[in-house]
Design a protein around this motif. Structure first.
Motif, PDB file in Angstrom:
ATOM      1  N   THR A   1    -103.518 -42.534  63.335  1.00  0.00           N
ATOM      2  CA  THR A   1    -102.148 -43.013  63.245  1.00  0.00           C
ATOM      3  C   THR A   1    -101.884 -43.757  62.339  1.00  0.00           C
ATOM      4  OG1 THR A   1    -102.587 -44.700  64.989  1.00  0.00           O
ATOM      5  CG2 THR A   1    -101.817 -42.693  66.038  1.00  0.00           C
ATOM      6  N   THR A   2    -102.717 -44.114  61.305  1.00  0.00           N
ATOM      7  CA  THR A   2    -102.223 -44.860  60.201  1.00  0.00           C
ATOM      8  C   THR A   2    -102.038 -43.838  59.075  1.00  0.00           C
ATOM      9  OG1 THR A   2    -104.647 -45.135  59.426  1.00  0.00           O
ATOM     10  CG2 THR A   2    -103.870 -46.754  60.975  1.00  0.00           C
ATOM     11  N   ASP A   3    -102.360 -42.766  59.146  1.00  0.00           N
ATOM     12  CA  ASP A   3    -102.286 -41.516  58.106  1.00  0.00           C
ATOM     13  C   ASP A   3    -101.079 -40.382  58.526  1.00  0.00           C
ATOM     14  OD1 ASP A   3    -102.565 -39.672  56.438  1.00  0.00           O
ATOM     15  OD2 ASP A   3    -104.539 -39.328  56.962  1.00  0.00           O
ATOM     16  N   PRO A   4    -100.057 -40.697  57.787  1.00  0.00           N
ATOM     17  CA  PRO A   4     -98.888 -39.803  58.072  1.00  0.00           C
ATOM     18  C   PRO A   4     -99.140 -38.192  58.134  1.00  0.00           C
ATOM     19  CG  PRO A   4     -98.310 -41.241  56.357  1.00  0.00           C
ATOM     20  CD  PRO A   4     -99.585 -41.579  56.641  1.00  0.00           C
ATOM     21  N   GLU A   5    -100.094 -37.811  57.199  1.00  0.00           N
ATOM     22  CA  GLU A   5    -100.531 -36.369  57.297  1.00  0.00           C
ATOM     23  C   GLU A   5    -101.403 -36.384  58.356  1.00  0.00           C
ATOM     24  OE1 GLU A   5    -100.724 -32.585  56.564  1.00  0.00           O
ATOM     25  OE2 GLU A   5     -99.240 -34.095  55.366  1.00  0.00           O
ATOM     26  N   SER A   6    -102.151 -37.206  58.912  1.00  0.00           N
ATOM     27  CA  SER A   6    -102.914 -36.783  60.222  1.00  0.00           C
ATOM     28  C   SER A   6    -101.979 -36.703  61.471  1.00  0.00           C
ATOM     29  CB  SER A   6    -103.974 -37.969  60.252  1.00  0.00           C
ATOM     30  OG  SER A   6    -104.711 -37.650  61.744  1.00  0.00           O
ATOM     31  N   ILE A   7    -100.943 -37.479  61.491  1.00  0.00           N
ATOM     32  CA  ILE A   7    -100.054 -37.431  62.451  1.00  0.00           C
ATOM     33  C   ILE A   7     -99.119 -36.084  62.572  1.00  0.00           C
ATOM     34  CG2 ILE A   7     -97.795 -38.254  63.284  1.00  0.00           C
ATOM     35  CD1 ILE A   7     -98.706 -41.231  62.382  1.00  0.00           C
ATOM     36  N   ARG A   8     -98.761 -35.651  61.450  1.00  0.00           N
ATOM     37  CA  ARG A   8     -98.014 -34.375  61.426  1.00  0.00           C
ATOM     38  C   ARG A   8     -98.950 -33.242  61.773  1.00  0.00           C
ATOM     39  NH1 ARG A   8     -95.794 -37.078  56.543  1.00  0.00           N
ATOM     40  NH2 ARG A   8     -97.490 -36.137  55.151  1.00  0.00           N
ATOM     41  N   THR A   9    -100.328 -33.083  61.266  1.00  0.00           N
ATOM     42  CA  THR A   9    -101.195 -32.199  61.361  1.00  0.00           C
ATOM     43  C   THR A   9    -101.464 -32.113  63.074  1.00  0.00           C
ATOM     44  OG1 THR A   9    -102.074 -32.334  59.453  1.00  0.00           O
ATOM     45  CG2 THR A   9    -103.541 -31.219  61.051  1.00  0.00           C
ATOM     46  N   ALA A  10    -101.705 -33.514  63.616  1.00  0.00           N
ATOM     47  CA  ALA A  10    -101.991 -33.405  65.141  1.00  0.00           C
ATOM     48  C   ALA A  10    -100.892 -33.002  65.890  1.00  0.00           C
ATOM     49  CB  ALA A  10    -102.332 -34.809  65.549  1.00  0.00           C
ATOM     50  N   ALA A  11     -99.602 -33.348  65.414  1.00  0.00           N
ATOM     51  CA  ALA A  11     -98.415 -33.236  66.300  1.00  0.00           C
ATOM     52  C   ALA A  11     -98.403 -31.471  66.099  1.00  0.00           C
ATOM     53  CB  ALA A  11     -97.096 -33.680  65.575  1.00  0.00           C
ATOM     54  N   ASP A  12     -98.415 -30.940  65.105  1.00  0.00           N
ATOM     55  CA  ASP A  12     -98.289 -29.291  65.131  1.00  0.00           C
ATOM     56  C   ASP A  12     -99.341 -28.659  66.029  1.00  0.00           C
ATOM     57  OD1 ASP A  12     -96.204 -29.604  63.353  1.00  0.00           O
ATOM     58  OD2 ASP A  12     -97.494 -29.344  61.502  1.00  0.00           O
ATOM     59  N   GLU A  13    -100.610 -29.271  66.044  1.00  0.00           N
ATOM     60  CA  GLU A  13    -101.568 -28.767  66.915  1.00  0.00           C
ATOM     61  C   GLU A  13    -101.152 -28.739  68.357  1.00  0.00           C
ATOM     62  OE1 GLU A  13    -106.254 -29.149  67.882  1.00  0.00           O
ATOM     63  OE2 GLU A  13    -105.433 -30.254  66.093  1.00  0.00           O
ATOM     64  N   VAL A  14    -100.913 -30.121  68.609  1.00  0.00           N
ATOM     65  CA  VAL A  14    -100.352 -30.411  70.037  1.00  0.00           C
ATOM     66  C   VAL A  14     -99.668 -29.397  70.669  1.00  0.00           C
ATOM     67  CG1 VAL A  14     -99.638 -32.081  71.743  1.00  0.00           C
ATOM     68  CG2 VAL A  14    -101.275 -32.738  70.224  1.00  0.00           C
ATOM     69  N   ILE A  15     -98.344 -29.225  69.896  1.00  0.00           N
ATOM     70  CA  ILE A  15     -97.082 -28.405  70.229  1.00  0.00           C
ATOM     71  C   ILE A  15     -97.632 -26.901  70.160  1.00  0.00           C
ATOM     72  CG2 ILE A  15     -94.826 -27.730  69.467  1.00  0.00           C
ATOM     73  CD1 ILE A  15     -94.399 -30.530  68.647  1.00  0.00           C
ATOM     74  N   ARG A  16     -98.362 -26.633  69.408  1.00  0.00           N
ATOM     75  CA  ARG A  16     -99.098 -25.449  69.421  1.00  0.00           C
ATOM     76  C   ARG A  16     -99.801 -24.910  70.472  1.00  0.00           C
ATOM     77  NH1 ARG A  16    -103.593 -23.510  67.720  1.00  0.00           N
ATOM     78  NH2 ARG A  16    -104.160 -25.343  66.427  1.00  0.00           N
ATOM     79  N   ARG A  17    -100.697 -25.746  70.615  1.00  0.00           N
ATOM     80  CA  ARG A  17    -101.744 -25.556  72.040  1.00  0.00           C
ATOM     81  C   ARG A  17    -100.946 -26.026  73.215  1.00  0.00           C
ATOM     82  NH1 ARG A  17    -106.910 -28.711  70.638  1.00  0.00           N
ATOM     83  NH2 ARG A  17    -107.716 -28.065  72.613  1.00  0.00           N
ATOM     84  N   TRP A  18    -100.149 -27.118  73.309  1.00  0.00           N
ATOM     85  CA  TRP A  18     -99.518 -27.305  74.614  1.00  0.00           C
ATOM     86  C   TRP A  18     -97.969 -27.122  74.306  1.00  0.00           C
ATOM     87  CZ3 TRP A  18    -103.603 -29.837  72.774  1.00  0.00           C
ATOM     88  CH2 TRP A  18    -104.918 -29.861  73.554  1.00  0.00           C
TER      89      TRP A  18
END
Length: 254
Positions: free
Chosen positions: A58-75
């Motif tokens: 959560t300190t890395d903007p790109e990591s947040i964007r990537t994780a959000a995309d994955e969460v919304i895609r999978r769930w």
């Protein structure tokens, strides 16, 4: 938040309060996705509790964007995010050496939640009912001497919660703020053994009870935190500041 049917993403739930709440939500029937930086720890927790997992820093903007995309895609049925990740570090503002620590706290505790909300806001508004759950602290209302930036970061989270709640009114998105007192976690060295802090299980159980009684609550206030939260309203703010900084072992003068 519906604690029995919602799909919930909790970044920062690999230990402490986040993990305790994740366990209780999962037990009640919610679908829980936890996020953290260490994949091996996520894998262990998934095996132990059945959580979904997503790696996120959560300190890395790109990591947040990537994780959000994955969460919304999978769930795609995701209903709620709980902005749990945070750090608390002692610092001394009487010299310039505090600056890197202060910047790190702001990155994690302030920019992290802002970026997470930005990543999920459109999705949550598309759901029949969405929840943004923030986590502030009793120290947003009464300061602890050794942790000025932490105190201020949690005051920011409180006012952010109050403000965006007004903007999300009418959208179907609820903004709920959990306000912990000192809880026996590893947030600060020695805090897990601090008898003045609230036992973790007791805190998590009371939070769940409050959420179930009032799923749309603005604030989740366990009884132990009201001493801090309402000090100014009661008119005993200076007294409470003195008590907190005289009794907390982390507040001892150096």
């Amino acid at each position: 938040m519906n604690t029995t049917t919602d799909t919930v993403f909790i970044p920062g739930a690999t230990s402490g309060i986040g993990l305790a709440l994740a366990q209780r939500l999962q037990e009640r029937g919610a679908t829980v996705i936890i996020g953290g930086r260490r994949q091996e720890l996520l894998d262990d927790l998934a095996a132990a509790y059945g959580f979904g997992t997503v790696r996120i820093d959560t300190t890395d903007p790109e990591s947040i964007r990537t994780a959000a995309d994955e969460v919304i895609r999978r769930w795609p049925e995701l209903d709620a995010i709980v902005l749990m990740a945070g750090i608390m570090v002692a610092e001394d503002w009487r010299g310039p050496a505090f600056l890197p620590t202060a910047e790190s706290i702001v990155t994690t505790n302030v920019l992290g939640p802002i970026r997470l909300i930005a990543a999920f806001t459109e999705h949550l508004q598309s759901r029949p009912a969405g929840t943004i759950m923030t986590v502030s602290s009793g120290l947003a209302s009464v300061p602890l001497r050794p942790t000025p930036t932490y105190n201020a970061s949690k005051a920011f989270i409180h006012m952010l919660s109050e403000s965006i709640r007004l903007q999300f009114a009418g959208t179907g998105v609820t903004v709920t703020e959990i306000v912990p007192p000192s809880v026996r976690t590893a947030l600060l060295p020695g805090q897990e053994d601090n008898e003045q802090a609230m036992p973790l299980d007791e805190f998590a159980d009371e939070v769940m009870d409050l959420l179930e009684r009032d799923p749309g609550a603005h604030e989740i206030l366990v009884e132990r935190v009201k001493f801090l939260r309402f000090a100014e309203a009661r008119g005993d703010y200076d007294t409470v500041v003195g008590i907190v900084n005289a009794t907390d072992p982390h507040a001892a003068a150096d």
